[in-house]
Motif scaffolding. Structure first.
Motif, mmCIF file in Angstrom:
data_model
loop_
_atom_site.group_PDB
_atom_site.id
_atom_site.type_symbol
_atom_site.label_atom_id
_atom_site.label_comp_id
_atom_site.label_asym_id
_atom_site.label_seq_id
_atom_site.Cartn_x
_atom_site.Cartn_y
_atom_site.Cartn_z
ATOM 1 N N UNK A 168 0.746 -1.130 0.046
ATOM 2 C CA UNK A 168 0.127 -0.205 -0.117
ATOM 3 C C UNK A 168 0.867 1.230 0.049
ATOM 4 N N UNK A 169 2.120 1.135 0.467
ATOM 5 C CA UNK A 169 2.844 2.456 0.382
ATOM 6 C C UNK A 169 3.813 2.498 -0.666
ATOM 7 N N UNK A 170 3.731 1.481 -1.569
ATOM 8 C CA UNK A 170 4.629 1.536 -2.814
ATOM 9 C C UNK A 170 3.904 1.662 -4.168
ATOM 10 N N UNK A 171 2.537 1.663 -3.919
ATOM 11 C CA UNK A 171 1.655 1.637 -5.031
ATOM 12 C C UNK A 171 1.369 0.308 -5.852
ATOM 13 N N UNK A 222 -0.310 -2.158 -4.633
ATOM 14 C CA UNK A 222 -1.776 -2.755 -4.275
ATOM 15 C C UNK A 222 -2.749 -2.198 -5.634
ATOM 16 N N UNK A 223 -3.504 -3.203 -6.022
ATOM 17 C CA UNK A 223 -4.334 -2.869 -7.134
ATOM 18 C C UNK A 223 -5.734 -3.032 -6.612
ATOM 19 N N UNK A 224 -6.577 -1.934 -7.029
ATOM 20 C CA UNK A 224 -7.855 -1.569 -6.580
ATOM 21 C C UNK A 224 -8.628 -2.088 -7.578
#
Lengths: 726, 162, 331
Positions: free
Chosen positions: A16-19, A21-23
């Motif tokens: 979540x802090x590296x980008x 995580x895909x939503x």
């Protein structure tokens, strides 16, 4: 060494802090098309003409779907307690199936295009002519039309003990007060989004949902396919707060658009779309009347509420829920009334019922304390019940006395001069207020498998939802302790309907529910390993499995076969009813607030906060504190600035965006201290009572009470904006 | 359509896009860099914050064509102690606002180092004031967090700012 | 957003020629307002000319003590400039109270002058709004008008002007320099923004073919003792309910010079000349401050939802002047 309770970093922190995580709107597919909604601009009536020519002509547009050309959608199933997933339908409307309009914002067309820019450009060009019908949209004007709410065995709409009105009339001290709360919206930072892909008659959706299993069941019904042919994935959800429990038009229309065009379709709602197509919290008008003896013993407690639903659906809020449990009054009368309006259905929003119910009740208790010239904590202690006030049922866990004692000490409550307007810091008026937090505890059935591999690693699988609660972290801690393996050895898979069934993320029940399944599965796994150990003579998982010639050992709680699910649900419902007859279960707490009010402008700044909570066992001290802080922050927004503006002339939401709907910003939030009593509840899995919602309860009342202490002004209508203090 | 060359995280990307495509949509939909988030698409939430030549901006209000030749840095191009600090201080829950918060905090620390005042700076003529919690909170107010992780975010920034 | 053609202007001359020759041409600065309005379908230019590469980014001291600020100076640079911070602290403060740091890094001085209202009915294409669709009516009247103006409104429009920066500029008697192929004009800030009257869609004196090139701040010695106070619904990142830009000189307990402008309450950045007149020569007391505020607000007209702004403005004026008196400048 046990890991339960430790403040471990959340396991998904890095992605979540590296980008990485895909939503839901971030899954690439070859040939992906983009959809955009066209919302209705009347509250009730019929579409007479749709002008879609200009939109169709925009380069890149693939289709403009309307009720004239959209594929068939099966009707939403009737709501029945026998099939819980029937509760998931946000509205009863067949989207794009008829020319009828039921609320301002109802999608009347969907544009599908090669790019999102083209889809949005074209959507803005679709025009409709309407034959409007009379619409009832003014909540304040409809108060008199409200009718008592039908309840159910778990949540009755009305309750009484003795004759509260007579006791009120006879009480030496009596207050009869009216409070109002406005509509609210969840405003999860991630707008709802769906990526829908058909493979023949099989449907896969990536969705921003907090109810994976119910979404699957509902989509299957709407599209007339077996539930086994629907897969819902939601490994990351950008906040939900109740707004992603129900299935709203966007999800269904994305799947419909994908079916109509034969393309994978992504529908990412705009922020405005979220306001117009996803329900929010109902407004409320509440009456709290209290009768008491001079020494502060409650003789009468009346709490009634009026809320609204949409004519096309909505959740009746349990506004008086906490009033059944918080005070030992001799006579109690509670009634919830409801009026249906031509607006989008309301829906659950963080502690539906108790958020707004505790505002009125806990502000009224403070008013009574002032009237009696009694410390508000002391008044509460004098009316703290030993058993449930309505019916004498036992409390499974009740630590409000301890919460107030700990809180008063830590917060420096004794330094408070009780006289209003008596405390200052420079020019600032200073006020301190308290209120009780209360939220019922629930547990639902969760199916879980746990696998122990020969290399010592553990895999926990359960299709639960992760929206920031830290579910995977907490369940890994629970499994690690249950199996006696290091925390780092446990991996948790979640967020996928292909995994064992989980209940939805609602009612603050997910951690306890899944924990129940994890403990059960781990117990089975240990027993089967022990049996294998006796057979093989191995002494570590590695040696046992190697000698048994197995790559891993696995055990399950619950069954995901059709029969297994149904029997699981039946067993669970029977258990729940039995438990509810026996116990009152809840998380609770004491909220302490300090405000500073500018005497010139009426600006309120919350300067200190302490919440002392009884949430039973604390699984992860770090993430649980964040959950509770999050509830408090949302409560501060509710107290001071949040209000959805529904134009009573038209039924249209006028501040459908984050610029004019004021959620708290960094500068509004002081350091929030959270303290746990950390005492396990004997009736819940692992002693967990739930932390997701109790944090918001009582917050608005504590603020209102502190503002009164600072200024001498009682604000009974939320939000407490500065104009009410001039 | 416009052919542009966009420099993102140190590499050049050739794009053929319509002028109305925002930098945010160009990153997310055309370059597959989905770490930058869309929360409101109207400059009201900060989830889309990226760095342009080291300065924090809202990429949702930035037409991509306007940023040709600028050096854009997104969360995917960042390796910064703040990332670990956010995790340790639990300055996140759902994670959706997090990339924007981190990009914003990096820009903010640079602004403060450059002597940029804020709305809560007591004496505007004095440069080099302390970055206390009130300053951090005001300077970060362009980044909403609905999960309410504000305390953790401020702790993380304080820890890294030293 | 409607499709448009895009052009990046290499120099002022090109920009002026394109806008003089074309139909539906709009200049794009920081984009913080225009792009949002385009996305909402309120602005629908056929051509957008990016002017951010024009050399209008300087902040220069002028002979005589004034300062000239290029139209493309970004808000954050303006607020950070030490000349501005010491000579016109009210301006730096006003800018810092607007929007967010990200938006201030994008927004330009010229663009800020053209910022359009936040009236809820202006922003909603389904509502009647004389500013957005001339002649369609005004749904804000009788609707949600808590944010609406109490000064300068008409029966056609009650929308408040949203800028913070422009309030400080109004107080400072700034001059807006504009240029077109026809030549250069200098427009005093008081004449730059227009009252709505019966043409609320015409918001400024800027002609359709003109480009703002600079803002000149005259020497205003009293501005060294100035402050900006903004009152809003949350602690940051919100538009003003009421804001006050004030500067004050007091000698021997008597006001010798006072400047006052108001935001959030006017249909344009509101120079409070009546209040200034009342202050001049008055004793520097809370009573006199109150009388001055009342002199300005005598003309205020409010509906039920924004009536509180009259009282709030009175109190905020008094509080700001009091703070200037007791604590001095924001510098």
């Amino acid at each position: 060494m046990t890991v339960i309770g430790r403040p471990l970093d959340r396991v998904d922190g890095r992605v979540k802090t590296t980008g990485a995580a895909r939503f839901a709107a971030e899954h690439p597919y070859p040939g992906l098309a983009h959809a955009a909604l066209v919302p209705a601009t009347i509250s009730r009536g019929r579409i007479t003409t749709l002008h879609t020519g200009e939109a169709s002509a925009v380069p890149g547009v693939i289709a403009v779907l309307t009720h004239l050309n959209a594929p068939e959608l099966k009707p939403a199933p009737k709501v029945t307690p026998l099939r819980l997933s029937s509760l998931v339908s946000g509205t009863s409307v067949g989207y794009l199936q008829t020319d009828e309009v039921h609320w301002d914002g109802q999608p009347i067309a969907v544009v599908v295009a090669e790019t999102s820019a083209a889809a949005r450009e074209a959507a803005a060009l679709v025009r409709a002519d309407y034959a409007p019908a009379p619409a009832m949209v003014d909540f304040a004007a409809a108060e008199a039309d409200a009718r008592p709410q039908r309840g159910n065995p778990l949540m009755p709409g009305e309750a009484k003990k003795g004759d509260a009105e007579a006791a009120l009339a006879a009480a030496p001290v009596a207050l009869d007060l009216r409070y109002t709360t406005p509509p609210h919206h969840h405003n999860a930072l991630e707008p709802h989004a769906t990526t829908a892909v058909w493979d023949g008659d099989r449907l896969t959706v990536h969705d921003a949902t907090q109810a994976i299993d119910w979404f699957r069941a509902h989509l299957a019904v709407r599209f007339g396919i077996p539930a086994a042919d629907v897969r819902v994935l939601a490994p990351f959800v950008g906040g939900g707060f109740g707004g992603k429990v129900s299935i709203w038009p966007g999800t269904i229309l994305a799947a419909l658009a994908a079916r109509a065009t034969g393309r994978p379709v992504r529908l990412a709602l705009t922020r405005e779309d979220v306001y117009r197509t996803v329900g929010g919290r109902t407004p409320s008008i509440q009456r709290v009347a209290l009768g008491a003896t001079r020494d502060g013993k409650l003789t009468a407690l009346v709490h009634t509420s009026v809320t609204r639903t949409g004519r096309v659906g909505g959740l009746p809020e349990q506004v008086t829920s906490q009033s059944r449990h918080l005070y030992d009054a001799e006579n109690i009368f509670l009634r919830q009334s409801i009026v249906p309006l031509d607006l989008l259905s309301n829906t659950s929003m963080r502690a539906p019922g108790e958020s707004i119910g505790t505002f009125a009740l806990e502000a009224a208790i403070d008013e009574l304390a002032c009237e009696l010239d009694l410390d508000p904590i002391e008044l509460r202690m004098r009316n703290e019940p030993a058993v449930n006030p309505m019916d004498g049922k036992k409390f499974a866990h009740r630590m409000l006395r301890e919460a107030y004692a700990v809180g008063a000490e830590r917060f420096g409550w004794h330094e408070r001069d009780p006289r209003p307007r008596s405390m200052r810091d420079g020019r600032w008026l200073v006020g301190m207020g308290v209120a009780s937090a209360y939220h019922p505890s629930w547990r639902f059935a969760a199916n879980v498998t746990v696998r122990l591999s020969a290399d010592g690693t553990v895999l926990v699988r359960c299709g639960f939802q992760e929206m920031g609660m830290g579910g995977a972290t907490a369940q890994a801690q629970i499994a690690a302790d249950a199996l006696g393996v290091p925390f780092e050895a446990v991996r948790v898979e979640y967020g996928d309907s292909a995994l064992p069934m989980s209940p939805n993320a609602g009612g603050s029940a997910q951690t306890a529910s899944v924990a129940g399944g994890v403990l059960e599965a781990c117990g089975r796994l240990k027993r089967s390993l022990a049996a294998m150990a006796r057979r093989t003579g191995g002494d570590t998982p590695e040696t046992i499995l190697r000698r048994a010639n197995l790559p891993y050992a696995e055990a399950a709680a619950g069954s995901d076969t059709r029969f297994g699910r149904i029997s699981g649900q039946v067993r669970f419902m029977a258990n729940l009813l039995r438990e509810q007859r026996r116990w009152v279960k809840a998380a609770s707490g004491a909220q302490f607030c300090e405000v500073r009010v500018d005497p010139d402008t009426g600006e309120v700044r919350v300067s200190r906060w302490l919440g002392v909570f009884d949430i039973g066992t604390v699984v992860n001290a770090k993430t649980a504190a964040s959950q509770l802080r999050g509830g408090i922050v949302m409560g501060l927004g509710m107290a001071l600035s949040e209000e959805t503006l529904v134009d009573p002339r038209t039924g249209r939401i006028m501040n459908a965006g984050l610029a004019e709907y004021h959620v708290p910003v960094h500068a509004d939030i002081p350091p929030i201290e959270v303290s746990f009593l950390d005492d396990p509840d004997p009736t819940m899995p692992l002693g967990i009572l739930g932390a997701g919602e109790v944090g918001i309860t009582g917050v608005a009342a504590a603020v209102a009470n502190a503002v009164h202490h600072a200024t001498g002004t009682r604000v009974r209508d939320l939000p407490i904006t500065l104009d009410k203090l001039l | 359509m416009a052919e542009i060359s966009l420099r993102v995280n140190g590499s050049a990307h050739e794009l053929d896009i319509q002028p109305q495509v925002s930098l945010l949509d160009a990153l997310r939909e055309h370059l597959g860099l989905t770490g930058t988030k869309k929360g409101c698409d109207q400059g009201a939430c900060g989830a889309c914050t990226v760095l342009a030549d080291g300065e924090r901006i809202n990429s949702c209000l930035a037409p991509a064509v306007q940023y040709e030749g600028r050096e854009i840095t997104t969360i995917e191009g960042i390796g910064h102690p703040l990332q670990e600090a956010f995790v340790h201080a639990d300055g996140l829950q759902c994670g959706y606002c997090t990339p924007g918060q981190i990009c914003s905090a990096i820009g903010m620390l640079a602004e403060h180092k450059d002597g940029m005042p804020s709305a809560v700076t007591e004496h505007l003529a004095v440069t080099g004031g302390e970055l206390d919690d009130a300053e951090i909170r005001e300077r970060m107010s362009g980044n909403l967090c609905r999960c309410g992780a504000y305390n953790g975010i401020v702790s993380a920034i304080r820890e890294v700012a030293g | 957003m409607r499709s448009f053609s895009y052009l990046s202007a290499p120099d002022v001359e090109t920009a002026l020629r394109v806008i003089a020759d074309g139909e539906g041409v709009k200049f794009l600065g920081g984009g913080t307002n225009l792009v949002d309005l385009m996305r909402e379908g309120i602005e629908r230019p056929a051509t957008v000319v990016d002017i951010t590469r024009l050399p209008l980014t300087g902040i220069e001291e002028l002979p005589g003590g004034g300062v000239r600020v290029g139209a493309l100076v970004r808000n954050s640079r303006l607020a950070a400039d030490l000349l501005i911070r010491t000579r016109y602290p009210v301006l730096a403060q006003a800018v810092l109270h607007g929007a967010s740091a990200q938006l201030r890094n994008m927004a330009t001085v010229g663009g800020n002058l053209l910022q359009r209202t936040r009236c809820l009915y202006f922003y909603d294409g389904a509502a009647a709004c004389n500013k957005r669709a001339p002649g369609s009516g005004c749904d804000a009247i009788g609707g949600f008008s808590r944010g609406g103006a109490i000064l300068g409104a008409s029966e056609h429009c009650v929308a408040a002007h949203p800028s913070d920066m422009a309030v400080a500029l109004a107080m400072l008697d700034a001059v807006v320099e504009v240029e077109s192929v026809r030549g250069v004009r200098r427009i005093p800030i008081a004449d730059f923004h227009r009252l709505p009257g019966d043409t609320p869609h015409i918001e400024t004196a800027l002609a359709a073919d003109e480009l703002i090139t600079a803002v000149e701040l005259p020497p205003v010695p009293v501005a060294a003792n100035s402050r900006y106070r903004k009152v809003r619904d949350r602690a940051s990142y919100a538009f003003a309910l009421v804001s006050v830009a004030a500067a004050l000189n007091v000698e021997d307990g008597v006001v010798t010079e006072a400047r006052l402008a108001l935001g959030g309450v006017g249909t344009k950045p509101w120079r409070a000349t009546e209040a200034e007149r009342a202050l001049l020569g008055a004793p520097a007391t809370e009573d006199a401050f109150r009388r001055a505020a009342e002199a300005e607000l005598a003309a205020a007209v409010a509906g039920p939802q924004n009536a509180f702004k009259i009282e709030l403005a009175r109190r905020t004026i008094v509080a700001t002047l009091r703070r200037l008196l007791t604590e001095g400048s924001a510098a």
